[in-house]
Design a protein around this motif. Structure first.
Motif, PDB file in Angstrom:
ATOM      1  N   PHE A  27       0.825  -1.206   0.000  1.00 32.61           N
ATOM      2  CA  PHE A  27       0.000   0.000   0.000  1.00 32.61           C
ATOM      3  C   PHE A  27       0.860   1.258   0.000  1.00 32.61           C
ATOM      4  N   VAL A  28       2.006   1.188   0.679  1.00 31.01           N
ATOM      5  CA  VAL A  28       2.858   2.379   0.724  1.00 31.01           C
ATOM      6  C   VAL A  28       3.282   2.754  -0.692  1.00 31.01           C
ATOM      7  N   GLY A  29       3.670   1.752  -1.463  1.00 26.90           N
ATOM      8  CA  GLY A  29       4.057   2.023  -2.845  1.00 26.90           C
ATOM      9  C   GLY A  29       2.871   2.495  -3.665  1.00 26.90           C
ATOM     10  N   ALA A  30       1.732   1.814  -3.487  1.00 22.29           N
ATOM     11  CA  ALA A  30       0.551   2.180  -4.258  1.00 22.29           C
ATOM     12  C   ALA A  30       0.122   3.605  -3.932  1.00 22.29           C
ATOM     13  N   ALA A  31       0.155   3.952  -2.639  1.00 20.00           N
ATOM     14  CA  ALA A  31      -0.286   5.292  -2.254  1.00 20.00           C
ATOM     15  C   ALA A  31       0.675   6.345  -2.793  1.00 20.00           C
ATOM     16  N   GLY A  32       1.970   6.032  -2.727  1.00 26.90           N
ATOM     17  CA  GLY A  32       2.955   6.993  -3.218  1.00 26.90           C
ATOM     18  C   GLY A  32       2.750   7.310  -4.687  1.00 26.90           C
ATOM     19  N   ALA A  33       2.351   6.310  -5.442  1.00 25.85           N
ATOM     20  CA  ALA A  33       2.214   6.513  -6.887  1.00 25.85           C
ATOM     21  C   ALA A  33       0.807   6.934  -7.293  1.00 25.85           C
ATOM     22  N   MET A  34      -0.210   6.368  -6.640  1.00 30.08           N
ATOM     23  CA  MET A  34      -1.578   6.488  -7.170  1.00 30.08           C
ATOM     24  C   MET A  34      -2.479   7.473  -6.429  1.00 30.08           C
ATOM     25  N   ALA A  35      -2.170   7.794  -5.166  1.00 33.52           N
ATOM     26  CA  ALA A  35      -3.070   8.644  -4.382  1.00 33.52           C
ATOM     27  C   ALA A  35      -2.466  10.038  -4.237  1.00 33.52           C
ATOM     28  N   HIS A  36      -3.319  11.036  -4.337  1.00 33.15           N
ATOM     29  CA  HIS A  36      -2.837  12.415  -4.296  1.00 33.15           C
ATOM     30  C   HIS A  36      -3.780  13.283  -3.471  1.00 33.15           C
ATOM     31  N   LEU A  37      -3.201  14.331  -2.922  1.00 31.81           N
ATOM     32  CA  LEU A  37      -4.012  15.335  -2.226  1.00 31.81           C
ATOM     33  C   LEU A  37      -4.097  16.587  -3.083  1.00 31.81           C
ATOM     34  N   LYS A  38      -5.132  17.363  -2.876  1.00 30.78           N
ATOM     35  CA  LYS A  38      -5.180  18.669  -3.514  1.00 30.78           C
ATOM     36  C   LYS A  38      -4.057  19.525  -2.937  1.00 30.78           C
ATOM     37  N   PRO A  39      -3.493  20.405  -3.753  1.00 30.74           N
ATOM     38  CA  PRO A  39      -2.291  21.122  -3.289  1.00 30.74           C
ATOM     39  C   PRO A  39      -2.533  22.031  -2.078  1.00 30.74           C
ATOM     40  N   GLN A  40      -3.727  22.620  -1.965  1.00 33.13           N
ATOM     41  CA  GLN A  40      -3.961  23.578  -0.884  1.00 33.13           C
ATOM     42  C   GLN A  40      -4.514  22.879   0.351  1.00 33.13           C
ATOM     43  N   ARG A  41      -3.885  23.112   1.497  1.00 29.53           N
ATOM     44  CA  ARG A  41      -4.459  22.651   2.747  1.00 29.53           C
ATOM     45  C   ARG A  41      -5.193  23.796   3.426  1.00 29.53           C
ATOM     46  N   VAL A  42      -6.187  23.446   4.208  1.00 25.06           N
ATOM     47  CA  VAL A  42      -6.874  24.445   5.024  1.00 25.06           C
ATOM     48  C   VAL A  42      -6.183  24.465   6.381  1.00 25.06           C
ATOM     49  N   LEU A  43      -5.682  25.621   6.775  1.00 24.13           N
ATOM     50  CA  LEU A  43      -4.935  25.715   8.032  1.00 24.13           C
ATOM     51  C   LEU A  43      -5.771  26.396   9.107  1.00 24.13           C
ATOM     52  N   PRO A  44      -5.592  25.989  10.384  1.00 15.83           N
ATOM     53  CA  PRO A  44      -6.325  26.679  11.458  1.00 15.83           C
ATOM     54  C   PRO A  44      -5.895  28.146  11.551  1.00 15.83           C
ATOM     55  N   GLN A  45      -6.878  29.000  11.802  1.00 13.35           N
ATOM     56  CA  GLN A  45      -6.612  30.436  11.992  1.00 13.35           C
ATOM     57  C   GLN A  45      -6.611  30.696  13.493  1.00 13.35           C
ATOM     58  N   LYS A  46      -5.559  31.376  13.951  1.00 15.34           N
ATOM     59  CA  LYS A  46      -5.376  31.483  15.403  1.00 15.34           C
ATOM     60  C   LYS A  46      -6.568  32.121  16.125  1.00 15.34           C
TER      61      LYS A  46
END
Lengths: 544, 544
Positions: A488-507
């Motif tokens: 799965f580590v190999g499969a995830a590295g190659a096949m799974a992706h996140l959208k580039p922007q993360r939502v960050l907590p605002q203080k």
């Protein structure tokens, strides 16, 4: 130009009403083509096919022939849409609704497809949302508690009417002949994998989360099942078959099925997985500490850990249940998007766009409103179906958008409470990855969750997370020598992706929520387990 | 044919935006004719007449000239509509919003009508809903509590920013010259009666309910007022004038006013009454035990008793305050119709007809919903403006009509709680008489109130209860020798009527509400005075 011969995996995502076939390049995760085919008989809720007699209230059945017929249509279409030759498909993975179970004979044939049994409702597939087994579930819980059954702790102390044993006990009690005729009672996903390969195995995900199975203890004892009904002592015998972690290859595609699907005979097929859990690797999560939230009408939280711990009110914890080598933890909020949909309907017209815009302009705390998001009970931490929703802080100046914001915040506080339960057992959660329609639709919701939990939130890049996860199972089943992956580590590295922007907590917002959280917790505890819990149970009776 | 010379009384009902003049036969209560005239300057909230400078937030002023100008138009129209000669009018009664107060000079001329003071906002009439005196009210409450002032118990332990002393203290603090120039600070109703008759008296109703006066103790001491500000020690001197129970004749109409209004000089004029309290005799209530509920955006409960008792959280208790010879008790729910209006707006479109029809079809308890009706705080029993509304029992199946029913039920439970407070002091309430637009509009609401309180509910026959009550004051002021009445008992017997049908409690529903009431009370006590009350206060701060 894309490489026409790039190795691909096929994910088969069996939902409630249809199956999706998705062709994915194993080296890149690129989704080359997909197709959806409806089940011919859909969800069978009123009468058996060809029969006139009405089914009782709360029944929900399926026709297993529909599943095969649907992939016969969907798979060739998906491959055509992908524009790849059939040889490019190196592996097949299956995810399935669960617990969707059927009685089969010794050859694996569903009893409902046998003319001798076809007119007996209990011979058919019980779909996950068949809720008529509640009395059986209540007795199972009482018996397990009375006997101190160890498995109960793996499910937060309470098991569901949706799960295998309750459904099987209903078969026994209401049609003992069908029960006796069943050589085996199997998950839909395992049955489909059996049809594809001829190998009758049981996936660890379904068996663990819905069948009381654990790697350490196996299934519950004869004595436990027999305590429910002497005839039920035999249930364990109907749960045979090797237990296989999802994605482990269980065999190659049979010639017959290869011909029907337009695929190469011998194509590797992996053990099945539950549809929600399939989203975990698709969301890049193949290691501990990063929680996947599948957000839709309800939310399912999944987390991997090397460690077993009795997390309070957990929905389930299963070794190898999601990714081999990890304990897979599941928690859940039984109404999330459903609450927002309910409110949009109450508030007339269901205009989410205006509600979102105005709610985003309101401050954290929605100007003095607080809610408990128990519109469908509480499934994690408290595990109490008698609980109901609460709204407090209402004034003549309160607006619909403020209520909408308070409802989102309530679901976020509930998620924070679940994270607290993990952290109390020293299982840290460092990041949230959101998947599903609700997460895609509401940037406001993601920001509130980031602020309330003080965690960054990433979004899975795919719009078909379960199907992509299934394709990853197929790639792992194929293995690296055939263009798949060793793990799965190999499969995830190659096949799974996140959208580039993360939502960050605002203080500022996170600080505001920190100030509100103790009051929310006090409400939660008062009505969830304090003096208010008995009151909630009495209110529940008023619903009739 | 009706008797053209039947003796009539004239009721002048001074509301927030307009005055109603109503001509009523004293022997039958027949409403012969009425007319309404708007105040030329309406409610002055943004700037003084002819000025550009904006008034601060929460201010609400009036122009006293508007009142006289409006009756100059309304009275002749009402008499023309009644078709009676001016000689038929034997007495005049006045009811007025309260506490609506103005500073006047030694001759009774409002300071705001004196060119020297006309540009000073504090010289103008402070309308009842001028809420900018809250800081002063807070200090008055604190000082009265610290000094153990006896008057506080007559108002449930808490006085309001709407009342006379808070408004007068704001004048002193923000414009001490206006305060010093005021020979007297008077209720609008008393000022109008003074204009009509030349007699400057103070009605016991306004002085008692809004001015801290009691027959036993008079006004609070110099020391108390001086403790708030040394200059405020003089307030008592500005509260001169004989204290007169409502309806006692204070004199005859002056020649000048008789000419302006088209009435006979010397026509008897009774001491004024507060508008809500005027509805009591108009609802036939001139004896102990029958509670009048004036139901509109809020509800005012009024009850007569021979006995004084420190009823918990009472709004006010005043000897001779409503009907001479009785203690008049007042309690209140600060949001009733307002809550239903709020919900109809939230639920989109405000279609009461559909909500009423569907809510009537739901069972008592609205299928497991319970609410605390504190959308505008709680004014009786708890006396806490920080409280806010609560709804619990919400599920995905909850409908808008069920919520609407739960809101009506919550206001009915609050009324029951008020009845409990009276009964705890052995002041029985045997019947409810409903008055006002809300009571007229909602048969469902009346049925729920009858069921929840287990009391029959009658409806006053008149649609103009305050104006009819004012006319009854006029009839009593006139006395029997001039075609009026010797007492309220006589006036009520002849002039006030109930609708023939009473709403009776239905046993099954009343039993169901009895079963729910302990849970409602527990919620009420938890959030109203238990551990939840501090939480409510924190929520309040979130409203900013």
């Amino acid at each position: 130009m894309t490489e026409p011969q790039a190795p691909c995996a096929l994910g088969l995502d069996f939902g409630t009403a249809s199956v999706r076939a998705l062709v994915v390049e194993t080296r890149t995760g690129r989704e080359r083509g997909s197709a959806v085919a409806d089940y011919r008989h859909g969800v069978i809720e009123t009468a058996l096919p060809g029969a006139r007699e009405r089914l009782p209230h709360d029944w929900a059945l399926q026709h297993p022939g529909d599943w095969i017929e649907a992939i016969e249509r969907a798979v060739p279409q998906a491959i055509a849409a992908a524009g790849v030759p059939r040889e490019a498909i190196v592996g097949i993975g299956v995810d399935f609704t669960s617990c969707t179970v059927l009685p089969v004979d010794a050859s694996g044939t569903p009893l409902c497809l046998d003319a001798r049994w076809a007119k007996r409702p209990h011979a058919w597939v019980k779909l996950w949302k068949h809720h008529a087994s509640q009395p059986q579930a209540d007795r199972i819980n009482a018996a397990a508690e009375a006997r101190g059954e160890a498995f109960l702790a793996d499910y937060g102390g309470r098991t569901s009417s949706e799960w295998l044993a309750a459904k099987a006990l209903q078969v026994l009690e209401e049609d003992p002949e069908v029960y006796a005729a069943a050589a085996s009672i199997v998950e839909g996903g395992d049955w489909v994998v059996g049809e594809l390969t001829g190998a009758r195995v049981r996936n660890a995900c379904g068996a663990g989360y819905k069948g009381f199975w654990s790697r350490a203890r196996g299934f519950p004892s004869r004595e436990f099942f027999g305590a429910l009904d002497p005839r039920f002592a035999t249930l364990g015998e109907k749960l045979g078959g090797e237990l296989v972690p999802p994605g482990r290859s269980v065999g190659g595609l049979t010639n017959a099925m290869a011909a029907r699907l337009g695929l190469a005979p011998g194509t590797a097929v992996g053990a099945a997985i539950i549809d929600a859990h399939s989203a975990v690797p698709a969301a890049t999560v193949v290691e501990a500490g990063r929680m996947v939230m599948v957000m839709g009408t309800s939310t399912c939280h999944m987390l991997l850990s090397e460690r077993y711990a009795p997390v309070q009110g957990i929905g389930g914890v299963v070794a190898d249940g999601i990714v081999e080598g990890f304990y897979g933890y599941e928690a859940g909020q039984p109404a999330v998007g459903d609450i927002f949909g309910w409110f949009a309907k109450i508030a007339g017209g269901g205009d989410f766009t205006a509600l979102e815009r105005e709610a985003a302009a309101a401050p954290p705390g929605a100007r003095g409103l607080l809610a408990l998001d128990w519109w469908n009970g509480n499934r994690s931490v408290l595990v109490d179906a008698n609980l109901s929703g609460l709204l407090v802080g209402l004034t003549l100046a309160t607006t619909a958008a403020e209520i909408y914001r308070a409802l989102i915040e309530a679901t976020a506080f509930s998620t924070r409470r679940i994270l607290d339960a993990f952290e109390a057992e020293r299982i840290p959660v460092t990041e949230l990855i959101a998947v599903g329609g609700l997460a895609e639709r509401s940037p406001l919701l993601l920001q509130i969750y980031a602020d309330v939990t003080r965690r960054p939130i990433a979004l899975a890049a795919t719009a078909n997370a379960s199907a992509l996860g299934a394709a990853m199972l197929g790639a792992v089943a194929a293995g690296p020598s055939r263009g798949g992956h060793a793990s799965f580590v190999g499969a995830a590295g190659a096949m799974a992706h996140l959208k580039p922007q993360r939502v960050l907590p605002q203080k500022a917002a996170a600080d505001a929520y920190d100030a509100l959280y103790p009051d929310w917790l006090a409400l939660h505890d008062h009505f969830g387990r304090g003096p208010g819990a008995a009151f909630m149970a009495r209110l529940r009776r008023g619903r009739g």
